[in-house]
Structure formats: C-alpha cells, structure tokens
Design a protein around this motif. Structure first.
Motif, mmCIF file in Angstrom:
data_model
loop_
_atom_site.group_PDB
_atom_site.id
_atom_site.type_symbol
_atom_site.label_atom_id
_atom_site.label_comp_id
_atom_site.label_asym_id
_atom_site.label_seq_id
_atom_site.Cartn_x
_atom_site.Cartn_y
_atom_site.Cartn_z
ATOM 1 N N GLU A 75 0.831 -1.208 0.000
ATOM 2 C CA GLU A 75 0.000 0.000 0.000
ATOM 3 C C GLU A 75 0.866 1.259 0.000
ATOM 4 O O GLU A 75 0.603 2.220 -0.734
ATOM 5 N N GLN A 76 1.917 1.249 0.824
ATOM 6 C CA GLN A 76 2.810 2.414 0.872
ATOM 7 C C GLN A 76 3.526 2.608 -0.459
ATOM 8 O O GLN A 76 3.762 3.741 -0.895
ATOM 9 N N ALA A 77 3.874 1.487 -1.120
ATOM 10 C CA ALA A 77 4.520 1.585 -2.429
ATOM 11 C C ALA A 77 3.592 2.240 -3.448
ATOM 12 O O ALA A 77 4.019 3.068 -4.261
ATOM 13 N N GLU A 78 2.321 1.894 -3.386
ATOM 14 C CA GLU A 78 1.347 2.513 -4.290
ATOM 15 C C GLU A 78 1.225 4.010 -4.011
ATOM 16 O O GLU A 78 1.073 4.827 -4.928
ATOM 17 N N GLN A 79 1.282 4.379 -2.733
ATOM 18 C CA GLN A 79 1.201 5.789 -2.369
ATOM 19 C C GLN A 79 2.394 6.569 -2.911
ATOM 20 O O GLN A 79 2.260 7.734 -3.309
ATOM 21 N N LEU A 80 3.570 5.947 -2.909
ATOM 22 C CA LEU A 80 4.744 6.597 -3.487
ATOM 23 C C LEU A 80 4.637 6.663 -5.010
ATOM 24 O O LEU A 80 5.093 7.627 -5.637
ATOM 25 N N VAL A 126 13.838 4.642 1.449
ATOM 26 C CA VAL A 126 12.686 5.124 2.212
ATOM 27 C C VAL A 126 12.425 4.099 3.321
ATOM 28 O O VAL A 126 11.580 3.212 3.187
ATOM 29 N N PRO A 127 13.187 4.173 4.417
ATOM 30 C CA PRO A 127 13.038 3.189 5.497
ATOM 31 C C PRO A 127 11.728 3.383 6.250
ATOM 32 O O PRO A 127 11.268 4.516 6.434
ATOM 33 N N THR A 128 11.138 2.275 6.679
ATOM 34 C CA THR A 128 9.834 2.335 7.341
ATOM 35 C C THR A 128 9.871 1.787 8.763
ATOM 36 O O THR A 128 8.828 1.606 9.382
ATOM 37 N N THR A 129 11.064 1.515 9.279
ATOM 38 C CA THR A 129 11.221 1.068 10.657
ATOM 39 C C THR A 129 12.281 1.934 11.331
ATOM 40 O O THR A 129 13.108 2.569 10.662
ATOM 41 N N VAL A 130 12.274 1.951 12.653
ATOM 42 C CA VAL A 130 13.316 2.684 13.380
ATOM 43 C C VAL A 130 14.683 2.113 13.045
ATOM 44 O O VAL A 130 15.648 2.855 12.799
ATOM 45 N N LEU A 131 14.780 0.793 12.991
ATOM 46 C CA LEU A 131 16.051 0.142 12.669
ATOM 47 C C LEU A 131 16.539 0.554 11.285
ATOM 48 O O LEU A 131 17.713 0.878 11.095
ATOM 49 N N GLY A 132 15.630 0.565 10.319
ATOM 50 C CA GLY A 132 16.023 0.958 8.979
ATOM 51 C C GLY A 132 16.492 2.398 8.912
ATOM 52 O O GLY A 132 17.449 2.727 8.208
ATOM 53 N N VAL A 192 5.006 6.733 9.454
ATOM 54 C CA VAL A 192 4.861 5.283 9.279
ATOM 55 C C VAL A 192 5.098 4.528 10.573
ATOM 56 O O VAL A 192 4.738 3.351 10.690
ATOM 57 N N LEU A 193 5.703 5.180 11.565
ATOM 58 C CA LEU A 193 6.048 4.480 12.799
ATOM 59 C C LEU A 193 4.840 4.251 13.702
ATOM 60 O O LEU A 193 4.907 3.469 14.640
ATOM 61 N N GLY A 194 3.725 4.924 13.397
ATOM 62 C CA GLY A 194 2.537 4.766 14.229
ATOM 63 C C GLY A 194 2.006 3.345 14.243
ATOM 64 O O GLY A 194 1.391 2.919 15.232
ATOM 65 N N SER A 195 2.231 2.606 13.172
ATOM 66 C CA SER A 195 1.747 1.224 13.099
ATOM 67 C C SER A 195 2.863 0.204 13.348
ATOM 68 O O SER A 195 2.656 -0.996 13.145
#
Length: 364
Positions: A48-53, A127-133, A169-172
C-alpha cells in the motif's frame, strides 16, 4: 518539523526526517534530470505504501514499477537479487533511471545492492519504514545480501542519492520492531553520544511510544552519529589509532553469529543487544571498562525490554561464525569494545579463554 541532515561524503546526500515528508521523494530521485523509470523494491507488507509513493511519480509522467520481494532477511539472497535483475532487464532499466528501497533494513540492503550491481551502479533512494532501517541500514552506503556462510558477506559500498524518513509510518510499527530499532540507537549512545542514554534513562515510558517526540529526537541523534562515522571513513578502512566506521559494528560480531544460529528468526536489534552485553563483558574482563559501565549496558537494554543473555552450550558454532565475520583479519578475531563511555577501540586477537568466559557470563 522537518530535519535535514547532510551526510558529507565525497558524494554528499541528505537524510530528510519528519512527519509527512513523502513529497520530498520527487526531489531526491532527481526528477528532471533524465529519469524515465523508477523501480520501487518493497516487501509484501509495504504494498500500500509503495502505491502511495508511485501515484505522484506517475502523475509526473514517470514510468514507475513495483518489485515485491520477500519479508525481512529472506529478501537478502542471491535468488531474490537475480529476480530483481531480471525485472530490470525486462523493463529496459538504464543508468539514468532510479531504484527506491521501501521497507525495513533488509529491503534497503537488498535494494541498494541491486542498484550497485545493475549497470555497475545506478542512482537509488532509501525510504526506510522502521526505526532500525532509519538509524542503521538506510544511511551509509553499505549494501548486500547474506550467504549460507554468514550475514552481509556479499555486497558493495554504494551511497544513496538520499534517504527519506517519514515518521508517520512508525505509528503502526509493532512494539517488538520499535525495541529492535532502539537497540541500534542505544549502540550509538555507548559509542559516541551519551545523551542518547540519558534521554532513555530519564523517560523510558515515553520511549515505548514510537510516535513520541523523544523517539523522533533519538532517531535524529542516531542518524547524526552514523552520518559522522560514515563521512570520515566510508569504506571502513581507517587504521592506526583511528577506529573510524568500524565503531558502528559495536555488538555486531557476536550479534551476527546469534542471528545466523537462529536462522534469522531473531530480530536484528535483539541480537545486537545481546552482542553489546557480550563485548561489554570482554571489555570489563580486559580491564577497559568498570563495573558501572558494564552494569549500565544490562540496565538500559533491560529497561527497553531487550535481551541481555543467550543460550548456553553452543560456543563452538558461534565461534566458528564469528571467524568469518567481516571484521576478522586472517585467523584473528577483532572486536569493537569500549575503553570508556563513547570511546570505542578495536581489540584484536583476544585470548580464547577470555572470549569464552564472556560468553559464559551472558549464558542463561
């Protein structure tokens, strides 16, 4: 508020940090500079995030393709790499086109290596989507895949054109993933910026909320530590009295061995947490750090819900894996240790009995 940190290497690039900053992607990919095609490499959960980008880039008349790869470390294989090459070949991807890595650290590691190896190097944005990334894999230009013999043994140094850290993105983000990322931030505190440790110790409850201002501040501080280390030693070749970029490997030699033994079913940050306590034991037994600093490792990591011990009885397997670690030279093990807070050094060729005793000290 949006923060922009510049990584001042030979080819400087920006790390953009803030809420709702996806609109910055257009500039980072170099729109208007001959880009025709964009490939967004993503894991299934990021569809879904890829589609948004993708949508705004298509609106800019770019030809945007989504390449879905497996989750986590399962993406970092030669087979998946070959699959990505096949797709790029079918698309007619040229040197002026751009790859975007969307997801956690494993996805951005893979996407970066795809970019480094296609046509001997094409532009890419993470485009990292985690804190670790955000604090670890996305910044620094280390790209690669795993092999059956170990983690990240095949790869290349290939700097991104930019990094986009959208904190929305970190909210989820699952709690376990947040903790995993915090381990890498704690590492930055021990090796370079003790204010990180002080922030966590002062407000551990706030740190458990991925959307809190404190987490945003910790992410920014962690990225700043990595940016400084990378700028001074991009290819990890510092020598003599300078430890350089290798400092970022604090806890990683043992941690990577744990990851491999567990078949990558353990989260990276969990393994690095164990690894940090292990090297703290080595430093303590070598007379480099005192009781208080050793105890502080266990205290802060335990407060965050991270592991500080590991299973007994598997030393031979772990030792064998550590001997093919990237930091090993010849048959000499090398560990990043502290000789004081924010003072990392290399300990080369420690006595076998010492490193075994450190393992026993962390064994459950």
């Amino acid at each position: 508020m949006t923060t922009r940190l510049t990584v001042p290497t030979d080819h400087p690039y920006d790390v953009v940090i803030g809420n709702g900053v996806h609109e910055e992607l257009r500039g980072l990919i170099g729109y208007g500079r001959g880009v025709l095609r964009v490939a967004i490499i993503h894991a299934p959960a990021m569809r879904e995030q890829a589609e948004q980008l993708r949508k705004p880039l298509v609106a800019d008349s770019l030809d945007v393709h989504l390449i879905e790869v497996p989750d986590s470390e399962q993406a970092k294989t030669a087979d998946v790499l070959s699959f990505c090459w096949k797709v790029l070949g079918e698309l007619g991807f040229t040197r002026s086109d751009v790859i975007v890595g969307l997801g956690g650290g494993a996805t951005t590691d893979l996407a970066g290596f795809v970019a480094a190896s296609w046509l001997r190097g094409v532009r890419f944005v993470n485009v990292p989507t985690t804190v670790l990334g955000m604090v670890d894999a996305a910044v620094g230009g280390k790209t690669g895949i795993n092999t059956p013999e170990g983690k990240n043994l095949v790869g290349a140094f290939h700097e991104p054109a930019g990094v986009l850290c959208d904190l929305d993105v970190l909210g989820s983000l699952p709690a376990a993933e947040l903790r995993s990322g915090l381990a890498e931030i704690v590492k930055c505190g021990f090796i370079a910026d003790p204010t990180i440790l002080e922030l966590i110790e002062a407000a551990p409850e706030a740190v458990s909320d991925a959307t809190s201002p404190i987490v945003a501040e910790l992410i920014t501080k962690g990225i700043a530590v990595k940016a400084r280390a990378v700028a001074g030693d991009l290819r990890e070749t510092a020598g003599g009295a300078e430890i350089g970029r290798e400092a970022l490997n604090y806890g990683h030699t043992f941690g990577h061995a744990v990851e491999r033994f567990e078949g990558y079913r353990i989260r990276h940050g969990e393994a690095i947490s164990i690894g940090m306590v292990y090297v703290a034991e080595i430093a303590h037994r070598s007379g480099l750090i005192d009781d208080e600093l050793l105890a502080r490792h266990r205290s802060i990591l335990t407060t965050l819900g991270l592991p500080t011990t590991y299973r007994p009885g598997i030393w031979e397997a772990l030792s064998a894996t550590m001997r093919v670690d990237k930091k090993t030279r010849g048959d000499q093990l090398r560990f990043v240790v502290l000789d004081g807070l924010a003072s990392p050094v290399i300990l080369a060729g420690p006595d076998e009995s010492l490193i075994f005793d450190a393992y026993r000290a962390i064994s459950e």
